[in-house]
Write a protein that holds these residues in place. Structure first.
Motif, PDB file in Angstrom:
ATOM      1  N   GLU B 106     -32.906 -15.435   2.764  1.00 23.97           N
ATOM      2  CA  GLU B 106     -31.763 -15.305   3.647  1.00 23.97           C
ATOM      3  C   GLU B 106     -30.553 -14.740   2.896  1.00 23.97           C
ATOM      4  O   GLU B 106     -29.951 -13.756   3.313  1.00 23.97           O
ATOM      5  N   THR B 107     -30.242 -15.337   1.747  1.00 26.00           N
ATOM      6  CA  THR B 107     -29.071 -14.906   0.988  1.00 26.00           C
ATOM      7  C   THR B 107     -29.142 -13.423   0.659  1.00 26.00           C
ATOM      8  O   THR B 107     -28.166 -12.687   0.816  1.00 26.00           O
ATOM      9  N   ALA B 108     -30.316 -12.983   0.223  1.00 30.05           N
ATOM     10  CA  ALA B 108     -30.464 -11.581  -0.185  1.00 30.05           C
ATOM     11  C   ALA B 108     -30.038 -10.640   0.935  1.00 30.05           C
ATOM     12  O   ALA B 108     -29.391  -9.618   0.688  1.00 30.05           O
ATOM     13  N   ASN B 109     -30.373 -10.981   2.171  1.00 26.76           N
ATOM     14  CA  ASN B 109     -29.975 -10.124   3.293  1.00 26.76           C
ATOM     15  C   ASN B 109     -28.504 -10.315   3.660  1.00 26.76           C
ATOM     16  O   ASN B 109     -27.807  -9.342   3.955  1.00 26.76           O
ATOM     17  N   MET B 110     -28.045 -11.548   3.585  1.00 27.19           N
ATOM     18  CA  MET B 110     -26.662 -11.850   3.977  1.00 27.19           C
ATOM     19  C   MET B 110     -25.636 -11.090   3.141  1.00 27.19           C
ATOM     20  O   MET B 110     -24.549 -10.768   3.608  1.00 27.19           O
TER      21      MET B 110
END
Lengths: 387, 387, 387
Positions: B106-110
């Motif tokens: 999730e973080t990588a995309n956020m």
């Protein structure tokens, strides 16, 4: 535009020696160099107000090294380098491997391959800050001469143990604006006075910087502090000789009232006695926590004796028409605001608050001007290209 | 200009496979891809020295994730992305909500909606760093394919548990420059040797990276370390097969002297035994502070046995004409400088200090080249447009 | 291009009142102003996908002040200001002298000499965050009016104690896209429901923001939470009146099932009871560590009673065709992923995961649009210039 052209014309009458140089101490620079920095600062500030870009770099880093807390200087530096076209990179000595005993010489080169400026604040330890800046400067000079670096970053003093040039030149620009030109500063009396603060260990760089800058512009500078709150002796001596050269004067007193008497400008500010700062440095190096605790308590108790050294309405009444300009580098310890008893009474500070904001407002442009003069071979021509 | 054109012409003879790719391990890349990265790095470095901009982005972020301390790599990355036109944003896993158990996916995309590059250092735990980078890479691939991201950020390995590609390619560029071209590296002997350090837990990525890169350029690579200081077995195996392919050689010894014997290049550096790193990872995951303390003490005691593994003048006398090139990723543990007994004698380091600075000086451009090759479809044409 | 032109044409039909304004609360802004922000966000997002730059500043700083952790909002702000041409400078209140009791009024001006935007997250203490933002806004208004600042930075609310406008406008843009236009949102039922989380002290800004935004677009908004988990009373009252104005509806229930019944959209999210947040603020100010510990334990125990408030497959079956759109501001507490029992079942979250990513993907552009509308006098003309 007309004001800008006037300032650029004045700049052309000067013979500054700043190209390719660092800016570490005002007293290492000629009067023309100091005036050039201030003129360029005013010019860049005018471009900013007219929303005209003043970028001089296509790309590159500006590195800041803060060895003491800072808000205004941190953001002034960030603003200055942004306007010039550089990206800010802060060297956090905790995150970085300097914490692992890396030498200054090596680190200075390792971070400088695409770096145009290195701004340093290192003001806590007498004998340390300026020395550290010279180490960095020498390291990158070697790197540049040896073909390691494509460009030599300019080192900018953002406050050291001796001087705070970006601050005191901003203070002076405020005076130039307030009194209508450098000529009008001749013979003006400025009181650089110690003032009470419940805190401890404030650097000596501002008072030392003020007495060594204002004396060069023909002002009558009076330094006031209680016994024992001495500045570094060499900075006192240089203040005397600067005053002599310029036709101004420099004197010392242990009475705040005497300094304020008929003053045109007052600069009441707390600082720690040099001897305390030196002892503090020793204890820090020795990691003597107990000793530091005792020293702090001793100093705060010592300060308490001079709790009446406050710039209040009574004190201001002593000044020229009771109406001297109040200057401060901010943040001030304001009685009943940031502390119970401080450097300045709430009523006095509030009267001059916006003046102190304007004073601080010069700093981003003073920093930018130092970088500009170090990097641009033909300053006037470059500035005209922005018009 | 002529040198740049020559390099661009050479670039055009290669068939790199880097467009739209991440750069995680040198051994996942073809020889042409590695040469292309190095040529572009040299070209960009030449543009920098000629003060010609090499910006390729109008705007966008470059994100760095440092899970271990760093000075030079941090600033090399900051410099590289600045030159390419990106703004650096550091993902501090403490400040961020990753600390709150957010998933990597999730973080990588956020963080990637306007992001062109993600640089990661995660080198402390065998089996962790490279795996983490793959997780990030897969997460943003999904985001890109599913139409969440307008562009897929390139993931650049700034040092993992297996390899340190930006470092070893810089090391190799230094050798190319020093010996006058890749052809001249064939048959050269390089000693990748363990060396004593009073510290503990240094990653294995540099020695593993060196033996797997230099063997591909026809060099005779000798790996030396005391018993028990093994590298990851798969990295040893691949080194053997790379040597076979290239006509170079790879061998191991437990004697520093044997490695140095007649060597053209020496790379003496400390690292922790793989087994220790693995045990350390277990203890860290278990939060076993006592166990970690004991492990560290055990290791330092273990290291002490090999305190004579120092690159001193005697040792250097063994090398080709007593004059081998000394390489190091820096910072080196220098005896009598950064520690009492370290990896290298003061006299030896001082002799080669500026060479190590040049070696490090390639890194910003190697990082920039990796990003450039991943993002630019027609590299040669784009580079010609900068001339 | 055609889509962009359509959106710009729609923008021209609106009468927003955003030029020179801050963006603090959606409910302080007209419907036209909210629609304008969202349209500009969509337009900028389209430019980004078409790789067309949308820079509006030559230089300048954007300052962020984060008084609570953040990943997505931090990087959304960094992305937005980068696209607009500003450099990000984060005000770290620990590093800065604010830690030394500097007044907000002074600091706000000191950091703003070259600053165009100040983004603030301050969401932890009821009665604090919005008040702090107003203090900053008033301080820089004075600085601008008094000639201290050449430009007045726009203050952007990145989440306060009352509202989270950049989030809820992103949530609404996702709904606009999903249902095919604002008109289609009329009469849609959205369940803003409390959900169980093992954590404690989550802000109220998202539920308060949702019920006060969605009600303005003619939606039927149902707020569900266990007894005692009340939002601020004034936000409930305003939700009722917004619903009346728009022809939508607003109702409350203490049953998650009732809220989900036939809902078109569900937004299950945990928050702390207002009363707890207020008590927490008192204890923090008093520095009552023991009291805080007890309060946390009390709250977690309290939450435990409502562990069945989870958005699982059973709960989703109750929604319109068992197929409602799931929204969340992320990160969600996902059962068996980020915790044992959380806000949402793994199966439900996975089904809607990419939708939540798209929802989050609007945020950088919503932030950019708020800044754009505050700074650009002729928005449509400026946007056309990017085409």
């Amino acid at each position: 535009m007309e004001k800008i052209n006037t300032l650029i014309n004045e700049l052309e009458t000067l013979k500054p020696d700043l190209f390719g140089k660092d800016f570490l101490l005002t007293w290492d620079n000629s009067l023309d160099s100091l005036k050039a920095v201030m003129l360029v600062a005013e010019i860049l500030q005018n471009f900013h107000w007219q929303k005209k870009p003043w970028r001089i770099f296509d790309y590159g880093l500006a590195i800041s090294i803060f060895r003491d807390n800072s808000t205004r200087t941190r953001f002034s530096f960030a603003s200055a380098v942004n306007g010039l076209g550089l990206a800010l990179a802060e060297l956090d000595e905790v995150k970085s491997q300097i914490a692992h005993g890396e030498t200054v010489r090596e680190t200075a080169n390792m971070i400088s391959f695409l770096t145009e400026v290195i701004g340093i604040r290192d003001d806590m330890y007498p004998g340390e800050g300026h020395t550290y800046m010279l180490e960095v400067a020498n390291a990158i000079s070697e790197g540049y001469q040896q073909g390691i670096l494509a460009q030599r970053p300019a080192v900018i003093n953002l406050q050291c143990d001796l001087d705070h040039p970006t601050q005191v030149l901003s203070d002076l620009l405020k005076l130039k604006d307030y009194f209508g030109g450098w000529e009008n500063l001749k013979g003006k009396k400025i009181a650089m006075s110690w003032a009470y603060s419940p805190s401890y260990g404030k650097p000596l760089s501002v008072p030392q910087g003020i007495i060594n800058l204002m004396t060069r512009f023909g002002m009558n500078v009076v330094l006031a502090h209680p016994e024992g709150y001495d500045l570094l002796p060499e900075t006192i001596q240089s203040a005397f000789s600067f005053a002599q050269e310029s036709g101004g004067s420099f004197s010392q007193t242990t009475l705040m009232e005497e300094a304020f008497q008929n003053a045109d400008i007052v600069y009441p500010k707390s600082w720690a006695p040099m001897s305390v700062m030196q002892q503090r440095t020793k204890l820090l190096k020795a990691g003597d926590k107990q000793g530091l605790k005792e020293l702090e308590m001793h100093c705060l108790a010592q300060n308490e004796k001079y709790i009446d050294w406050e710039c209040d309405d009574e004190m201001m009444k002593l000044t020229k028409n009771g109406n001297a300009l109040y200057e401060h580098c901010l943040p001030a310890d304001i009685s009943d605001v940031s502390c119970e008893n401080g450097e300045v009474a709430k009523s006095v500070f509030e009267k001059y608050r916006l003046h102190t904001y304007q004073e601080a407002g010069y700093k981003p442009f003073v920093i930018a001007a130092m970088i500009f003069m170090s990097k641009v071979k033909e300053p006037a021509a470059k500035l005209r290209s922005f018009v």
